[in-house]
Design an enzyme around this catalytic site. Structure first.
Site, mmCIF file in Angstrom:
data_model
loop_
_atom_site.group_PDB
_atom_site.id
_atom_site.type_symbol
_atom_site.label_atom_id
_atom_site.label_comp_id
_atom_site.label_asym_id
_atom_site.label_seq_id
_atom_site.Cartn_x
_atom_site.Cartn_y
_atom_site.Cartn_z
ATOM 1 N N ALA A 24 -37.634 55.539 39.812
ATOM 2 C CA ALA A 24 -36.353 54.839 39.881
ATOM 3 C C ALA A 24 -35.178 55.784 40.163
ATOM 4 C CB ALA A 24 -36.118 54.082 38.577
ATOM 5 N N HIS A 119 -46.406 49.710 41.843
ATOM 6 C CA HIS A 119 -45.914 48.633 40.969
ATOM 7 C C HIS A 119 -45.546 47.384 41.770
ATOM 8 C CE1 HIS A 119 -44.801 51.765 37.655
ATOM 9 N NE2 HIS A 119 -46.088 51.570 37.778
ATOM 10 N N CYS A 127 -47.903 32.194 43.453
ATOM 11 C CA CYS A 127 -48.278 31.338 42.329
ATOM 12 C C CYS A 127 -49.540 31.922 41.713
ATOM 13 C CB CYS A 127 -48.552 29.911 42.812
ATOM 14 S SG CYS A 127 -49.210 28.877 41.474
ATOM 15 N N SER A 194 -39.180 59.941 35.271
ATOM 16 C CA SER A 194 -39.323 60.544 33.937
ATOM 17 C C SER A 194 -40.797 60.789 33.624
ATOM 18 C CB SER A 194 -38.710 59.618 32.893
ATOM 19 O OG SER A 194 -39.408 58.376 32.901
HETATM 20 P P1 NAD Z 1 -37.157 56.256 34.763
HETATM 21 O O1 NAD Z 1 -35.930 55.429 34.667
HETATM 22 O O2 NAD Z 1 -38.055 56.336 33.592
HETATM 23 O O3 NAD Z 1 -36.742 57.740 35.138
HETATM 24 C C1 NAD Z 1 -35.844 58.024 36.181
HETATM 25 C C2 NAD Z 1 -35.613 59.501 36.166
HETATM 26 O O4 NAD Z 1 -34.837 59.857 37.301
HETATM 27 C C3 NAD Z 1 -34.880 59.981 34.932
HETATM 28 O O5 NAD Z 1 -35.599 61.077 34.443
HETATM 29 C C4 NAD Z 1 -33.488 60.400 35.461
HETATM 30 O O6 NAD Z 1 -32.998 61.552 34.810
HETATM 31 C C5 NAD Z 1 -33.794 60.718 36.887
HETATM 32 N N1 NAD Z 1 -32.684 60.459 37.802
HETATM 33 C C6 NAD Z 1 -31.784 59.434 37.784
HETATM 34 N N2 NAD Z 1 -30.956 59.519 38.846
HETATM 35 C C7 NAD Z 1 -31.344 60.636 39.534
HETATM 36 C C8 NAD Z 1 -30.885 61.260 40.733
HETATM 37 N N3 NAD Z 1 -29.846 60.770 41.427
HETATM 38 N N4 NAD Z 1 -31.524 62.372 41.169
HETATM 39 C C9 NAD Z 1 -32.564 62.909 40.472
HETATM 40 N N5 NAD Z 1 -33.043 62.363 39.322
HETATM 41 C C10 NAD Z 1 -32.437 61.234 38.884
HETATM 42 O O7 NAD Z 1 -37.933 55.792 36.074
HETATM 43 P P2 NAD Z 1 -39.486 55.809 36.435
HETATM 44 O O8 NAD Z 1 -40.099 57.087 36.020
HETATM 45 O O9 NAD Z 1 -39.570 55.368 37.847
HETATM 46 O O10 NAD Z 1 -40.137 54.687 35.512
HETATM 47 C C11 NAD Z 1 -39.500 53.458 35.294
HETATM 48 C C12 NAD Z 1 -40.199 52.216 35.820
HETATM 49 O O11 NAD Z 1 -39.145 51.358 36.225
HETATM 50 C C13 NAD Z 1 -41.042 52.347 37.034
HETATM 51 O O12 NAD Z 1 -42.190 51.634 36.739
HETATM 52 C C14 NAD Z 1 -40.304 51.616 38.167
HETATM 53 O O13 NAD Z 1 -41.191 50.734 38.822
HETATM 54 C C15 NAD Z 1 -39.316 50.723 37.462
HETATM 55 N N6 NAD Z 1 -37.968 50.657 38.070
HETATM 56 C C16 NAD Z 1 -37.821 50.604 39.416
HETATM 57 C C17 NAD Z 1 -36.560 50.546 39.968
HETATM 58 C C18 NAD Z 1 -36.437 50.505 41.476
HETATM 59 O O14 NAD Z 1 -37.292 49.951 42.156
HETATM 60 N N7 NAD Z 1 -35.376 51.090 42.033
HETATM 61 C C19 NAD Z 1 -35.417 50.571 39.146
HETATM 62 C C20 NAD Z 1 -35.601 50.603 37.749
HETATM 63 C C21 NAD Z 1 -36.893 50.667 37.227
#
Ligand code: NAD
Length: 249
Positions: A24, A119, A127, A194
């Site tokens: 994300a 994901h 459906c 993360s």
């Molecule tokens: P997470 O939110 O757990 O971690 C995001 C990480 O990115 C954090 O460690 C943060 O410090 C870092 N971060 C934030 N902005 C940044 C930047 N500009 N540059 C560098 N690092 C940055 O996300 P995750 O590990 O992807 O896990 C969360 C779950 O949420 C996933 O399963 C994902 O599918 C879902 N999700 C997806 C979206 C999307 O599609 N954009 C948005 C929110 C959550």
């Protein structure tokens, strides 16, 4: 030039099978909140609860109250410099595979192809009872015309998008493709994750266990930080722009 940028560019240039894994955090610079940063979704909702199979089944109206505005929000954002840099690296053959946890489709819109979406994504509506599929436009139209905001199939059951929910089975084909890519990788670059969500959180371990090297470009700490060849705690967009520049034409 910053030594970390140079080290990351060299790592990618020397790799035979570089793989990028994104989360994300790569999309926050496009205006999509991540889950765990300050101001992230976790502060307002518990995504494990609202974006879960249990809520979808037991309280579809609550589920769709959370989900519907997010579909609109995701439709109004654009890929950023980091998405574009990853697509350029893929097109130049430097990156051999791209795995993402994101469902926002911004990698595809930036020109990445193929994208392993572990994901799922906001591609269509489904459906779960009779397997009917509809376009996202149709799914949203059905949600908007329903009194309780829940899009329904012609069979009467509530519909969902292609986004994998907490408690839902992962798409096996994508998960297998992700493990395959990790097993073949001699370098994995993680951007904006993360590394807390399984099974993706295991992929860097797969790479390391086979002698590959790891680079992490993510602002916050991760459990793999001490095992990285390159570790950068900066913003993804400007950093990836600088890496592209360091790699030259
Ligand atoms: P997470 O939110 O757990 O971690 C995001 C990480 O990115 C954090 O460690 C943060 O410090 C870092 N971060 C934030 N902005 C940044 C930047 N500009 N540059 C560098 N690092 C940055 O996300 P995750 O590990 O992807 O896990 C969360 C779950 O949420 C996933 O399963 C994902 O599918 C879902 N999700 C997806 C979206 C999307 O599609 N954009 C948005 C929110 C959550």
């Amino acid at each position: 030039m910053n030594a970390d940028i140079r080290a990351l560019a060299e790592l990618l240039a020397d790799a035979e099978n570089a793989v990028v894994l994104t989360g994300a955090g790569i999309s926050t610079e496009s205006g999509i909140p991540d889950f765990r940063s300050a101001g992230g979704l976790w502060e307002t909702y518990d995504p494990m609860k609202v974006a879960s199979m249990n809520t979808f089944m037991d309280d579809p109206s609550l589920f769709w109250r959370f989900h519907r505005p997010r579909i609109d929000m995701l439709g109004s954002v654009e890929p950023n410099a980091a998405h574009r840099a990853v697509a350029a690296l893929q097109q130049r053959g430097i990156v051999k595979a791209l795995i993402t946890q994101n469902i926002d489709r911004l990698h595809s819109r930036a020109g990445s192809d193929p994208v392993i979406e572990v994901h799922g994504s906001l591609d269509r509506g489904y459906c779960l009872r009779c397997s009917t599929a509809v376009s996202m436009d149709e799914l949203c139209a059905r949600a908007d015309s329903a009194e309780d905001g829940v899009p329904r199939c012609t069979c009467g059951f509530q519909m969902k998008s292609g986004v994998v929910l907490f408690g839902e089975q992962m798409p096996m084909e994508a998960i297998e493709a992700a493990y395959d890519a990790a097993e073949r990788a001699d370098v994995m670059l993680v951007i904006g994750s993360s590394l807390q969500v399984t099974p993706v959180s295991q992929l860097p371990g797969v790479v390391l266990s086979r002698g590959g090297r790891l680079a992490i470009l993510t602002e916050s700490e991760t459990d793999y930080d001490h095992r990285c060849t390159v570790r950068i705690h900066e913003k993804a967009g400007p950093t990836m722009d600088a890496v592209l520049e360091a790699l030259g034409d």
